[in-house]
Design an enzyme around this catalytic site. Structure first.
Site, PDB file in Angstrom:
ATOM      1  N   LYS A  19       0.850  -1.200   0.000  1.00  0.00           N
ATOM      2  CA  LYS A  19       0.000   0.000   0.000  1.00  0.00           C
ATOM      3  C   LYS A  19       0.881   1.244   0.000  1.00  0.00           C
ATOM      4  CE  LYS A  19       0.810   1.571   4.396  1.00  0.00           C
ATOM      5  NZ  LYS A  19       1.719   2.688   4.582  1.00  0.00           N
ATOM      6  N   ASP A 149      -2.800  -1.429   9.492  1.00  0.00           N
ATOM      7  CA  ASP A 149      -2.871  -1.489   8.020  1.00  0.00           C
ATOM      8  C   ASP A 149      -3.433  -2.810   7.500  1.00  0.00           C
ATOM      9  OD1 ASP A 149      -1.545   0.950   7.955  1.00  0.00           O
ATOM     10  OD2 ASP A 149       0.432   0.055   7.619  1.00  0.00           O
TER      11      ASP A 149
HETATM   12  P1  ATP Z   1       4.667  -0.842   9.183  1.00  0.00           P
HETATM   13  O1  ATP Z   1       4.459   0.557   8.690  1.00  0.00           O
HETATM   14  O2  ATP Z   1       3.409  -1.690   9.200  1.00  0.00           O
HETATM   15  O3  ATP Z   1       5.509  -0.986  10.409  1.00  0.00           O
HETATM   16  P2  ATP Z   1       6.507  -1.285   7.020  1.00  0.00           P
HETATM   17  O4  ATP Z   1       5.846  -1.384   5.710  1.00  0.00           O
HETATM   18  O5  ATP Z   1       7.329  -0.065   7.258  1.00  0.00           O
HETATM   19  O6  ATP Z   1       5.460  -1.569   8.109  1.00  0.00           O
HETATM   20  P3  ATP Z   1       7.182  -4.064   7.123  1.00  0.00           P
HETATM   21  O7  ATP Z   1       7.822  -4.547   5.848  1.00  0.00           O
HETATM   22  O8  ATP Z   1       5.790  -4.468   7.362  1.00  0.00           O
HETATM   23  O9  ATP Z   1       7.418  -2.515   7.230  1.00  0.00           O
HETATM   24  O10 ATP Z   1       8.130  -4.572   8.315  1.00  0.00           O
HETATM   25  C1  ATP Z   1       8.204  -3.970   9.591  1.00  0.00           C
HETATM   26  C2  ATP Z   1       8.974  -4.928  10.512  1.00  0.00           C
HETATM   27  O11 ATP Z   1       8.137  -6.043  10.787  1.00  0.00           O
HETATM   28  C3  ATP Z   1      10.228  -5.526   9.886  1.00  0.00           C
HETATM   29  O12 ATP Z   1      11.352  -4.783  10.242  1.00  0.00           O
HETATM   30  C4  ATP Z   1      10.275  -6.952  10.409  1.00  0.00           C
HETATM   31  O13 ATP Z   1      11.187  -7.063  11.482  1.00  0.00           O
HETATM   32  C5  ATP Z   1       8.895  -7.237  10.969  1.00  0.00           C
HETATM   33  N1  ATP Z   1       8.163  -8.316  10.260  1.00  0.00           N
HETATM   34  C6  ATP Z   1       7.456  -9.296  10.850  1.00  0.00           C
HETATM   35  N2  ATP Z   1       6.853 -10.068   9.943  1.00  0.00           N
HETATM   36  C7  ATP Z   1       7.174  -9.583   8.722  1.00  0.00           C
HETATM   37  C8  ATP Z   1       6.833  -9.956   7.393  1.00  0.00           C
HETATM   38  N3  ATP Z   1       6.059 -11.012   7.122  1.00  0.00           N
HETATM   39  N4  ATP Z   1       7.328  -9.213   6.389  1.00  0.00           N
HETATM   40  C9  ATP Z   1       8.101  -8.134   6.663  1.00  0.00           C
HETATM   41  N5  ATP Z   1       8.468  -7.753   7.901  1.00  0.00           N
HETATM   42  C10 ATP Z   1       8.004  -8.453   8.930  1.00  0.00           C
END
Ligand code: ATP
Length: 307
Positions: A19, A149
């Site tokens: 997203k 989200d």
């Molecule tokens: P958010 O804004 O929801 O925190 P983001 O898009 O910035 O998310 P994500 O890729 O969702 O970041 O990852 C955030 C953290 O979640 C990562 O640093 C990782 O340690 C942890 N994590 C746990 N499960 C997952 C997964 N399936 N995919 C990615 N990261 C994950």
């Protein structure tokens, strides 16, 4: 003829999209620590696929695109997919069983909600594998418990998010929007960006900025209007923590993008373009290590294969 000892494994693959936030209005932190949001989400064509298979135990593996540092995704029981499975299993009083693999193309810790996409995909895939037939209402409620989200990752399309972002409703969107997305090698922690927002804006209003300008541009389907309306209250905090992103945004706009911005909590920057060809031109002009082109809106978590 011998009896079949092991029936063929059932395999289900569910695809979930990244997203971006076209509007992210953030209010002052609530008593529970969450920030109230008025946000407009859009699902874009950058996907993780989650495959689940019958198994006598629980297992989770990862196959990540070459631009993703696989060690940043926990596989030691702390993955959001483990939590999604636990919640769904507990909801139905079922044992948590299955072999799950994530094929990851959504950059990690990039503000693109890749973890949330995987959680939504896990709910849909395991519901199918376990024959649990969870209602849409219950799936959305479980999703909201997993993260702000995650309900949007189920819904997809373009939607308004309120509350802490978990209350989602589709909005009128007449466009097909073309984006160039540039993730960073180093991620940004979402809680750290919110903490920096609090420090920068101690007088943030309780009610977040409304999304009217973006909603109007989407309804009109006009890229120039949308370019002018894009809004992210977390951008100053993200740029303060990562000044290099300012240069990246300037480079993308100099390359002809209608508008560049940090998406969500960053550090991924997205650039709105007028067409697919325009997006490819802007992408070619940016010589960053990873430059992705995607359009939106696309569907929420959905079944792509069932054997
Ligand atoms: P958010 O804004 O929801 O925190 P983001 O898009 O910035 O998310 P994500 O890729 O969702 O970041 O990852 C955030 C953290 O979640 C990562 O640093 C990782 O340690 C942890 N994590 C746990 N499960 C997952 C997964 N399936 N995919 C990615 N990261 C994950």
């Amino acid at each position: 003829m011998t009896a079949q000892l092991f029936p063929p494994a059932r395999t289900t693959t569910v695809r979930a999209a990244a997203k971006i936030n076209l509007h992210l209005g953030v209010g002052a932190a609530r008593a529970d620590g969450f920030h109230p949001l008025h946000t407009v989400y859009q699902a874009i064509g950058l996907y993780d696929d989650l495959t689940v298979e019958d198994a006598p135990t629980w297992g989770l593996t990862l196959d990540a695109a070459d631009y993703i540092e696989a060690t940043h995704v926990p596989l030691d029981g702390a993955n959001i997919v483990d939590r999604a499975a636990d919640l769904l299993a507990a909801h139905h009083g079922l044992p948590r069983l299955g072999a799950v693999s994530i094929a990851k193309e959504i950059p990690v810790a990039g503000g693109l909600a890749g973890g949330s996409a995987d959680a939504a995909a896990a709910l849909v895939a395991l519901d199918r594998l376990w024959g649990a037939e969870t209602s849409d209402e219950d799936l959305l409620a479980l999703a909201a418990r997993l993260g702000s989200d995650v309900p949007f990752a189920l819904l997809g399309g373009t939607a308004l998010g309120t509350g802490r972002g978990e209350r989602v409703s589709p909005v009128a969107d007449r466009g097909t929007w073309w984006w160039v997305a540039v993730p960073s090698v180093e991620g940004l922690s979402t809680p750290a960006v919110y903490r920096h927002f609090d420090a920068l804006f101690p007088d943030a209003p309780a009610t977040p900025a409304p999304a009217d300008a973006v909603l109007g541009a989407l309804a009109a389907g006009d890229p120039m209007l949308l370019a002018a309306a894009l809004h992210n209250d977390l951008e100053p905090a993200a740029l303060d923590l990562r000044p290099d992103l300012e240069t990246l945004i300037a480079r993308g706009e100099a390359a002809g993008a209608l508008r560049g911005m940090v998406t969500g909590s960053g550090p991924t920057c997205v650039f709105l373009c007028a067409s697919a060809d325009h997006a490819r031109d802007v992408a070619a002009a940016l010589d960053d290590p990873v430059v992705l082109v995607a359009n939106g809106p696309v569907a929420g978590a959905h079944l792509v294969e069932y054997v």
